[in-house]
Design an enzyme around this catalytic site. Structure first.
Site, short mmCIF file in Angstrom:
data_model
loop_
_atom_site.label_atom_id
_atom_site.label_comp_id
_atom_site.label_asym_id
_atom_site.label_seq_id
_atom_site.Cartn_x
_atom_site.Cartn_y
_atom_site.Cartn_z
N TYR A 93 0.81 -1.21 0.00
CA TYR A 93 0.00 0.00 0.00
C TYR A 93 0.85 1.27 0.00
CZ TYR A 93 -4.55 -2.20 0.72
OH TYR A 93 -5.71 -2.91 0.57
N LYS B 191 3.51 -15.49 2.88
CA LYS B 191 3.75 -16.24 1.64
C LYS B 191 5.26 -16.47 1.59
CE LYS B 191 2.44 -18.02 -2.34
NZ LYS B 191 1.63 -19.26 -2.44
N ASP C 28 -2.36 -18.62 0.94
CA ASP C 28 -3.29 -19.37 0.09
C ASP C 28 -3.95 -20.50 0.88
OD1 ASP C 28 -0.76 -20.49 0.19
OD2 ASP C 28 -0.73 -21.19 -1.89
N ASP D 228 -6.17 -7.33 4.05
CA ASP D 228 -7.28 -6.73 3.32
C ASP D 228 -8.12 -7.84 2.68
OD1 ASP D 228 -8.83 -4.71 2.00
OD2 ASP D 228 -7.72 -5.16 0.16
N ASP E 23 -12.20 -9.57 4.02
CA ASP E 23 -13.45 -9.63 3.24
C ASP E 23 -13.96 -11.08 3.23
OD1 ASP E 23 -13.27 -6.93 2.62
OD2 ASP E 23 -13.83 -7.22 0.52
C1 IPM Z 1 -10.40 -1.74 3.61
C2 IPM Z 1 -10.64 -1.15 2.26
C3 IPM Z 1 -9.56 -0.15 1.96
C4 IPM Z 1 -8.24 -0.89 1.92
C5 IPM Z 1 -9.74 0.71 0.70
C6 IPM Z 1 -11.06 1.43 0.69
C7 IPM Z 1 -8.61 1.68 0.51
O1 IPM Z 1 -10.73 -2.16 1.30
O2 IPM Z 1 -10.29 -0.97 4.58
O3 IPM Z 1 -10.32 -2.96 3.72
O4 IPM Z 1 -7.90 -1.49 0.89
O5 IPM Z 1 -7.53 -0.88 2.93
MG MG Z 2 -10.73 -4.11 2.11
#
Ligand code: IPM
Ligand code: MG
Length: 369
Positions: A141, A191, A223, A247, A251
């Site tokens: 990032y 990884k 993975d 990240d 999700d």
């Molecule tokens: C998160 C989001 C952010 C990230 C984006 C919106 C920049 O996906 O907080 O998980 O990638 O960190």
């Molecule tokens: Mg995210």
């Protein structure tokens, strides 16, 4: 006591869900006899539209002067042009970096009432109680160079994954401290079979583990982790990992709980605020959800639970944080669901009604107390 909270609602459903969380904090303030001084600023795509930049310098200054930041979401199709000079997400990245928020805590718990909301079988997700500690101010990032450019053979692009020993060590140590207060199990995800940065993470993780023998330490390749999270999620307690892996995995992990609309997060570091607790930024892990904006269909629970994490970590108001968690669980127990969680036999509510139900529950708990 007055706590200064900067509210950055952002884009998409950010304003809808954050407003509900702010109103919840106002109810808490009445009961706990504290005051929240809310400041508000425009951020993300809305700030690009209004001022040409995703975050103005004065907004960053305001953030450094507040005790905590309550954040909605930023981004959306309107600002998605890959060649644009400014992107809404830059605001969030700058805040994380400038406030030194290297530890992003993303807890995932399944509630009995919502076992059927997960796309996974109830027997797999029942009893999940884990927290992902995502390193938030390093890795891909922030590494430079990061650019698209013209090479000898056409267009090319590069991103850089960089980690220093100090950056890794502070995240890993945070993980051990957190695990010690929970079920004493820390899993480092990397990884290491491919990446040098991952091999350094594993090396430093293993060294620090030797000083923390009371915590069980293991490592998993990312993975494999993507698979184990779905196959045996109850085996995990604290998962520590670098920025990009965190990240992606969070999700995925949100699906254990049933919906992205349920998952809060806290981003903290080593800096303390005016009351001696963590300076922090609190945000739902979901994004701006452009498809449902302005239709009163968003789930405000992740934002409200993020406010609870703020009380806990930035203000030391542990009981009040639990109080919010209980109110949310109570409303879900009564069968109320926003559209993301709708199921036969449940009572469908919009964003505003869900916020109101949670506040009403808080108030009635207040009377019981
Ligand atoms: C998160 C989001 C952010 C990230 C984006 C919106 C920049 O996906 O907080 O998980 O990638 O960190
Ligand atoms: Mg995210």
């Amino acid at each position: 006591m007055t706590y200064k909270v900067l509210v950055l609602k952002g884009d998409g459903i950010g304003p809808e869900v954050t407003s509900e969380a702010v109103q919840v904090l106002k109810v808490v303030a009445r009961r706990a006899a504290v005051d929240f001084a809310f400041e508000e600023a425009v951020i993300g795509g809305a700030a690009i539209d209004a001022f040409g930049v995703p975050m103005r310098p004065e907004t960053l200054k305001l953030a450094t002067e507040c005790d905590a930041v309550l954040f909605g979401a930023v981004g959306g199709p309107k600002w998605d042009n890959p060649n644009a000079a400014h992107r809404p997400e830059q605001a969030l990245l700058t805040l994380r970096k400038e406030l030194g928020l290297y530890a992003n805590l993303r807890p995932v718990r399944t509630l009995k009432e919502l076992l059927n909301a997960s796309p996974l079988r109830p027997e797999i997700v029942s009893g999940v109680d884990l927290v992902v500690l995502r390193e938030l101010t390093g890795g891909l990032y922030y590494g430079r160079p990061s650019e698209k450019r013209q090479g000898a053979e056409g267009r090319e692009a590069v991103d850089t994954c960089f980690y220093s020993e100090a950056e890794i060590a502070r995240a890993v140590r945070f993980g051990f401290d957190l695990a010690r207060r929970r079920r004493k199990h820390l899993t480092l995800v990397d990884k290491a079979n491919i990446l040098s940065t991952s091999r350094l993470w594993r090396e430093i993780g293993t060294e620090i583990a030797a000083e923390n023998k009371d915590v069980t330490f293991d490592t998993l390749l990312v993975d494999a982790m993507a698979m184990h999270l779905l196959r045996r999620p109850t085996d995990f307690d604290v998962i520590v990992t670098e920025n990009m892996f965190g990240d992606i995995l969070t999700d995925e992990a949100s699906m254990l709980a049933g919906s992205m609309g349920l998952l809060p997060s806290a981003s903290i570091g080593s800096e303390t605020n005016s009351v001696g607790f963590h300076i922090g930024l609190y945000e739902p892990i979901h994004g701006t959800a452009p498809d449902i904006v302005g239709r009163d269909r968003a789930n405000p629970i992740a934002a409200i639970l993020s406010a609870a994490m703020m009380l806990d970590l930035s203000f030391g108001m542990h009981a009040e944080a639990e109080w919010i968690n209980d109110a949310v669980a109570g409303v879900l127990r009564e069968g109320y669901r926003t559209p993301d969680l709708a199921a036969p036999g449940t009572k469908m509510t919009g964003c505003k009604a869900m916020g109101r139900l949670i506040r009403e529950r808080l108030e009635s708990m207040e009377r019981d107390a």
